[in-house]
Design a protein around this motif. Sequence first.
Motif, PDB file in Angstrom:
ATOM      1  N   LYS A  68      41.231  85.313  39.747  1.00 29.13           N
ATOM      2  CA  LYS A  68      39.814  84.998  39.859  1.00 29.13           C
ATOM      3  C   LYS A  68      39.490  84.143  41.082  1.00 29.13           C
ATOM      4  O   LYS A  68      38.382  83.697  41.257  1.00 29.13           O
ATOM      5  CB  LYS A  68      39.361  84.279  38.599  1.00 29.13           C
ATOM      6  CG  LYS A  68      39.449  85.165  37.364  1.00 29.13           C
ATOM      7  CD  LYS A  68      39.081  84.427  36.120  1.00 29.13           C
ATOM      8  CE  LYS A  68      39.127  85.300  34.908  1.00 29.13           C
ATOM      9  NZ  LYS A  68      40.400  85.795  34.532  1.00 29.13           N
ATOM     10  N   LYS A  69      40.482  83.919  41.955  1.00 26.27           N
ATOM     11  CA  LYS A  69      40.268  83.101  43.150  1.00 26.27           C
ATOM     12  C   LYS A  69      39.506  83.875  44.205  1.00 26.27           C
ATOM     13  O   LYS A  69      39.685  85.071  44.360  1.00 26.27           O
ATOM     14  CB  LYS A  69      41.606  82.642  43.735  1.00 26.27           C
ATOM     15  CG  LYS A  69      42.256  81.600  42.909  1.00 26.27           C
ATOM     16  CD  LYS A  69      43.317  80.927  43.703  1.00 26.27           C
ATOM     17  CE  LYS A  69      43.806  79.765  42.882  1.00 26.27           C
ATOM     18  NZ  LYS A  69      44.101  78.635  43.637  1.00 26.27           N
ATOM     19  N   GLN A  70      38.686  83.160  44.939  1.00 24.82           N
ATOM     20  CA  GLN A  70      37.991  83.737  46.084  1.00 24.82           C
ATOM     21  C   GLN A  70      38.914  83.664  47.279  1.00 24.82           C
ATOM     22  O   GLN A  70      39.559  82.652  47.513  1.00 24.82           O
ATOM     23  CB  GLN A  70      36.719  82.934  46.388  1.00 24.82           C
ATOM     24  CG  GLN A  70      35.672  83.013  45.320  1.00 24.82           C
ATOM     25  CD  GLN A  70      35.019  84.371  45.271  1.00 24.82           C
ATOM     26  OE1 GLN A  70      34.878  85.014  46.287  1.00 24.82           O
ATOM     27  NE2 GLN A  70      34.631  84.792  44.087  1.00 24.82           N
ATOM     28  N   THR A  71      39.024  84.735  48.035  1.00 23.53           N
ATOM     29  CA  THR A  71      39.835  84.718  49.246  1.00 23.53           C
ATOM     30  C   THR A  71      38.963  84.258  50.399  1.00 23.53           C
ATOM     31  O   THR A  71      37.762  84.424  50.405  1.00 23.53           O
ATOM     32  CB  THR A  71      40.417  86.116  49.558  1.00 23.53           C
ATOM     33  OG1 THR A  71      39.328  87.025  49.678  1.00 23.53           O
ATOM     34  CG2 THR A  71      41.370  86.563  48.474  1.00 23.53           C
ATOM     35  N   VAL A  72      39.608  83.670  51.385  1.00 27.97           N
ATOM     36  CA  VAL A  72      38.909  83.200  52.577  1.00 27.97           C
ATOM     37  C   VAL A  72      38.559  84.405  53.437  1.00 27.97           C
ATOM     38  O   VAL A  72      39.404  85.239  53.737  1.00 27.97           O
ATOM     39  CB  VAL A  72      39.816  82.227  53.380  1.00 27.97           C
ATOM     40  CG1 VAL A  72      39.103  81.776  54.632  1.00 27.97           C
ATOM     41  CG2 VAL A  72      40.213  81.046  52.502  1.00 27.97           C
ATOM     42  N   GLN A  73      37.325  84.534  53.816  1.00 31.90           N
ATOM     43  CA  GLN A  73      36.895  85.680  54.614  1.00 31.90           C
ATOM     44  C   GLN A  73      36.902  85.366  56.075  1.00 31.90           C
ATOM     45  O   GLN A  73      36.597  84.424  56.604  1.00 31.90           O
ATOM     46  CB  GLN A  73      35.492  86.124  54.211  1.00 31.90           C
ATOM     47  CG  GLN A  73      35.462  86.606  52.783  1.00 31.90           C
ATOM     48  CD  GLN A  73      36.045  87.998  52.604  1.00 31.90           C
ATOM     49  OE1 GLN A  73      36.084  88.795  53.527  1.00 31.90           O
ATOM     50  NE2 GLN A  73      36.536  88.285  51.434  1.00 31.90           N
TER      51      GLN A  73
END
Length: 73
Positions: A68-73
Motif C-alpha cells: 500500500k506504499k506510494q512510490t516516488v514519482q
Amino acid sequence: MARSLADHFKKRFGDRKFVVIYPEKPLEGADRRLQHEEIFHAFTSVLAGILKREPTADELSGLEDISKKQTVQ
C-alpha cells in the motif's frame, strides 16, 4: 478503473516468458551461501526498482507491508 496486475506485467514485459530452473541436488557449504547472497542481492535490486529507492530492513524482511506504499514519482 485500475489496471490488473496481469495488465501491468504485460505492459512492462510484453509476451516474454520467465523460467525458473532449480538445481537437482541442493548446494552445500560456500556454494550455498554464495547462492543465497546472490538471490538476496537480486531481490533487493528488484524491490529497489519497484520502490524507486533502497528498501529498509523491515521491508526486506517482510515486517513492513509495501503493497500500500506510494512510490516516488
